[in-house]
Design a protein around this motif. Structure first.
Motif, PDB file in Angstrom:
ATOM      1  N   ASP A  20       0.808  -1.220   0.000  1.00  0.00           N
ATOM      2  CA  ASP A  20       0.000   0.000   0.000  1.00  0.00           C
ATOM      3  C   ASP A  20       0.842   1.271   0.000  1.00  0.00           C
ATOM      4  OD1 ASP A  20      -0.561   0.824   3.363  1.00  0.00           O
ATOM      5  OD2 ASP A  20       0.577  -0.929   2.722  1.00  0.00           O
ATOM      6  N   GLU A  21       2.122   1.156   0.229  1.00  0.00           N
ATOM      7  CA  GLU A  21       3.008   2.323   0.206  1.00  0.00           C
ATOM      8  C   GLU A  21       3.704   2.417  -1.150  1.00  0.00           C
ATOM      9  OE1 GLU A  21       5.490   2.924   3.696  1.00  0.00           O
ATOM     10  OE2 GLU A  21       4.284   1.379   4.717  1.00  0.00           O
ATOM     11  N   HIS A  22       3.400   3.488  -1.871  1.00  0.00           N
ATOM     12  CA  HIS A  22       3.945   3.674  -3.219  1.00  0.00           C
ATOM     13  C   HIS A  22       5.471   3.663  -3.237  1.00  0.00           C
ATOM     14  CE1 HIS A  22       4.042   4.885  -7.391  1.00  0.00           C
ATOM     15  NE2 HIS A  22       4.893   5.851  -7.060  1.00  0.00           N
ATOM     16  N   ASN A  23       6.099   4.303  -2.240  1.00  0.00           N
ATOM     17  CA  ASN A  23       7.563   4.357  -2.226  1.00  0.00           C
ATOM     18  C   ASN A  23       8.184   2.974  -2.024  1.00  0.00           C
ATOM     19  OD1 ASN A  23       6.645   4.299   0.430  1.00  0.00           O
ATOM     20  ND2 ASN A  23       8.317   5.572   1.208  1.00  0.00           N
ATOM     21  N   VAL A  24       7.516   2.097  -1.275  1.00  0.00           N
ATOM     22  CA  VAL A  24       8.033   0.736  -1.077  1.00  0.00           C
ATOM     23  C   VAL A  24       7.954  -0.046  -2.391  1.00  0.00           C
ATOM     24  CG1 VAL A  24       7.647  -1.473   0.110  1.00  0.00           C
ATOM     25  CG2 VAL A  24       7.497   0.676   1.387  1.00  0.00           C
ATOM     26  N   VAL A  25       6.819   0.067  -3.075  1.00  0.00           N
ATOM     27  CA  VAL A  25       6.658  -0.625  -4.363  1.00  0.00           C
ATOM     28  C   VAL A  25       7.698  -0.126  -5.354  1.00  0.00           C
ATOM     29  CG1 VAL A  25       5.103  -0.952  -6.323  1.00  0.00           C
ATOM     30  CG2 VAL A  25       4.207  -1.110  -4.027  1.00  0.00           C
ATOM     31  N   SER A  26       7.922   1.173  -5.391  1.00  0.00           N
ATOM     32  CA  SER A  26       8.918   1.744  -6.306  1.00  0.00           C
ATOM     33  C   SER A  26      10.320   1.236  -5.988  1.00  0.00           C
ATOM     34  CB  SER A  26       8.896   3.267  -6.238  1.00  0.00           C
ATOM     35  OG  SER A  26       7.673   3.760  -6.708  1.00  0.00           O
ATOM     36  N   ALA A  27      10.654   1.177  -4.702  1.00  0.00           N
ATOM     37  CA  ALA A  27      11.976   0.701  -4.299  1.00  0.00           C
ATOM     38  C   ALA A  27      12.159  -0.777  -4.657  1.00  0.00           C
ATOM     39  CB  ALA A  27      12.188   0.913  -2.802  1.00  0.00           C
ATOM     40  N   LEU A  28      11.137  -1.588  -4.379  1.00  0.00           N
ATOM     41  CA  LEU A  28      11.206  -3.006  -4.735  1.00  0.00           C
ATOM     42  C   LEU A  28      11.408  -3.183  -6.234  1.00  0.00           C
ATOM     43  CD1 LEU A  28       8.294  -4.397  -2.536  1.00  0.00           C
ATOM     44  CD2 LEU A  28      10.726  -4.951  -2.272  1.00  0.00           C
ATOM     45  N   PHE A  43       1.354  -2.816  -7.622  1.00  0.00           N
ATOM     46  CA  PHE A  43       0.029  -2.385  -7.191  1.00  0.00           C
ATOM     47  C   PHE A  43       0.101  -1.866  -5.759  1.00  0.00           C
ATOM     48  CE2 PHE A  43      -0.451  -5.552 -10.429  1.00  0.00           C
ATOM     49  CZ  PHE A  43      -1.453  -5.041 -11.248  1.00  0.00           C
ATOM     50  N   THR A  44      -0.604  -0.765  -5.505  1.00  0.00           N
ATOM     51  CA  THR A  44      -0.713  -0.244  -4.146  1.00  0.00           C
ATOM     52  C   THR A  44      -2.081  -0.585  -3.549  1.00  0.00           C
ATOM     53  OG1 THR A  44      -1.425   1.897  -5.021  1.00  0.00           O
ATOM     54  CG2 THR A  44       0.925   1.636  -4.496  1.00  0.00           C
ATOM     55  N   ASP A  45      -2.967  -1.126  -4.349  1.00  0.00           N
ATOM     56  CA  ASP A  45      -4.309  -1.510  -3.905  1.00  0.00           C
ATOM     57  C   ASP A  45      -4.500  -3.001  -4.177  1.00  0.00           C
ATOM     58  OD1 ASP A  45      -7.048  -2.045  -3.643  1.00  0.00           O
ATOM     59  OD2 ASP A  45      -7.640  -0.093  -4.441  1.00  0.00           O
ATOM     60  N   PRO A  46      -4.642  -3.812  -3.141  1.00  0.00           N
ATOM     61  CA  PRO A  46      -4.779  -5.256  -3.362  1.00  0.00           C
ATOM     62  C   PRO A  46      -6.037  -5.644  -4.142  1.00  0.00           C
ATOM     63  CG  PRO A  46      -5.065  -4.720  -1.038  1.00  0.00           C
ATOM     64  CD  PRO A  46      -4.639  -3.471  -1.721  1.00  0.00           C
ATOM     65  N   SER A  91       3.766  -9.816  -1.565  1.00  0.00           N
ATOM     66  CA  SER A  91       2.784  -8.911  -0.974  1.00  0.00           C
ATOM     67  C   SER A  91       3.213  -8.449   0.408  1.00  0.00           C
ATOM     68  CB  SER A  91       1.431  -9.628  -0.858  1.00  0.00           C
ATOM     69  OG  SER A  91       0.496  -8.840  -0.162  1.00  0.00           O
ATOM     70  N   ASP A  92       2.900  -7.205   0.691  1.00  0.00           N
ATOM     71  CA  ASP A  92       3.043  -6.679   2.041  1.00  0.00           C
ATOM     72  C   ASP A  92       2.029  -7.392   2.929  1.00  0.00           C
ATOM     73  OD1 ASP A  92       3.783  -5.026   4.179  1.00  0.00           O
ATOM     74  OD2 ASP A  92       2.358  -3.469   3.611  1.00  0.00           O
ATOM     75  N   TYR A  93       2.291  -7.422   4.234  1.00  0.00           N
ATOM     76  CA  TYR A  93       1.313  -8.018   5.143  1.00  0.00           C
ATOM     77  C   TYR A  93       0.266  -6.999   5.578  1.00  0.00           C
ATOM     78  CZ  TYR A  93      -1.056  -9.992   9.062  1.00  0.00           C
ATOM     79  OH  TYR A  93      -2.058 -10.405   9.900  1.00  0.00           O
ATOM     80  N   ARG A  94       0.695  -5.850   6.072  1.00  0.00           N
ATOM     81  CA  ARG A  94      -0.246  -4.854   6.608  1.00  0.00           C
ATOM     82  C   ARG A  94      -0.658  -3.867   5.515  1.00  0.00           C
ATOM     83  NH1 ARG A  94      -0.537  -5.717  11.937  1.00  0.00           N
ATOM     84  NH2 ARG A  94       1.329  -6.353  13.051  1.00  0.00           N
ATOM     85  N   MET A  95      -1.913  -3.992   5.087  1.00  0.00           N
ATOM     86  CA  MET A  95      -2.489  -3.066   4.112  1.00  0.00           C
ATOM     87  C   MET A  95      -3.896  -2.709   4.588  1.00  0.00           C
ATOM     88  SD  MET A  95      -1.228  -4.795   0.512  1.00  0.00           S
ATOM     89  CE  MET A  95      -1.792  -6.462   0.876  1.00  0.00           C
ATOM     90  N   PRO A  96      -4.371  -1.501   4.303  1.00  0.00           N
ATOM     91  CA  PRO A  96      -5.677  -1.085   4.830  1.00  0.00           C
ATOM     92  C   PRO A  96      -6.872  -1.869   4.282  1.00  0.00           C
ATOM     93  CG  PRO A  96      -4.657   0.692   3.557  1.00  0.00           C
ATOM     94  CD  PRO A  96      -3.683  -0.431   3.601  1.00  0.00           C
ATOM     95  N   GLN A  97      -6.865  -2.251   3.014  1.00  0.00           N
ATOM     96  CA  GLN A  97      -8.016  -2.930   2.428  1.00  0.00           C
ATOM     97  C   GLN A  97      -8.138  -4.377   2.903  1.00  0.00           C
ATOM     98  OE1 GLN A  97      -5.588  -1.410   0.775  1.00  0.00           O
ATOM     99  NE2 GLN A  97      -6.410   0.004  -0.752  1.00  0.00           N
ATOM    100  N   MET A  98      -7.028  -5.068   2.997  1.00  0.00           N
ATOM    101  CA  MET A  98      -6.960  -6.457   3.465  1.00  0.00           C
ATOM    102  C   MET A  98      -5.513  -6.761   3.775  1.00  0.00           C
ATOM    103  SD  MET A  98      -7.375  -8.599  -0.124  1.00  0.00           S
ATOM    104  CE  MET A  98      -8.692  -7.601  -0.769  1.00  0.00           C
ATOM    105  N   ASN A  99      -5.284  -7.733   4.649  1.00  0.00           N
ATOM    106  CA  ASN A  99      -3.891  -8.060   4.947  1.00  0.00           C
ATOM    107  C   ASN A  99      -3.330  -8.996   3.869  1.00  0.00           C
ATOM    108  OD1 ASN A  99      -4.198 -10.877   5.700  1.00  0.00           O
ATOM    109  ND2 ASN A  99      -4.963 -10.197   7.690  1.00  0.00           N
TER     110      ASN A  99
END
Length: 189
Positions: free
Chosen positions: A9-17, A34-37, A54-62
């Motif tokens: 959900d964090e754009h900067n993390v996705v960009s860095a990855l 994707f920043t939205d699962p 996938s990240d674990y902690r995201m607002p829409q779903m984990n």
């Protein structure tokens, strides 16, 4: 071409990855971010992926909920979770429920990230080869028809391609999201 999905959900993390992985992995890997699962799940309905990170902690779903839903569409995708949490119960749930390949900690090191994602891509290729060989053996032994083998292959390439809903009179029913009706009145030119 191999396909890798990154979800955080964090754009900067996705960009860095993406930056790290694109620079380090061979050129035959397509990376989609994707920043939205929920948007990522829609994409999984359209295209087959080899690996999902996938990240674990995201607002829409984990991440576990997301990967569980992804697995229903693409059961053979190699699943990975990236998280800042070190809660043993979450790690255990990820391993037991969705059979993740790796649980990576934030912050990650570039060397470890590239090594584990590369390993996941290799595992995906190996399991695909194993499934194809097993299906070929089933065809030779008469346990699987050539048509069913081809349907499995096509379904793996394009998820949902072989799923057809039939109407009561033998007609093919279209999914509701594909039905588009022109609501505007037509001019009488």
């Amino acid at each position: 071409m191999k396909r890798l999905m990154l979800v955080d959900d964090e754009h900067n993390v996705v960009s860095a990855l993406k930056r790290v992985l694109r620079a380090s992995l061979a050129g035959d890997v397509r990376i989609e971010c994707f920043t939205d699962p929920t948007v990522a799940l829609a994409r999984i309905q359209e295209v087959s992926f080899d690996v999902i990170l996938s990240d674990y902690r995201m607002p829409q779903m984990n991440g576990i909920e997301f990967l569980r839903a992804a697995c229903k569409v693409q059961p053979h995708v190699v699943r990975m979770i990236l998280s800042a949490t070190s809660d043993f119960e979450i790690v255990q749930q990820a391993i037991n429920e969705i059979e993740i390949y790796r649980y990576l900690a934030k912050p990650w090191t570039e060397v470890e990230l590239v090594k584990h994602v590369g390993g996941a891509l290799d595992r995906s290729e190996q399991t695909r080869t194993d499934r194809q060989l097993a299906d070929s053996m089933r065809v030779q032994q008469g346990e699987l028809s050539v048509a069913d083998q081809e349907m499995r292959r096509l379904e793996e390439l394009e998820p949902g391609l072989t799923v057809v809903e039939w109407g009561p009179h033998g007609e093919v029913l279209m999914p509701d999201e594909l039905l588009v009706f022109d609501q505007a009145p037509r001019s009488s030119n």
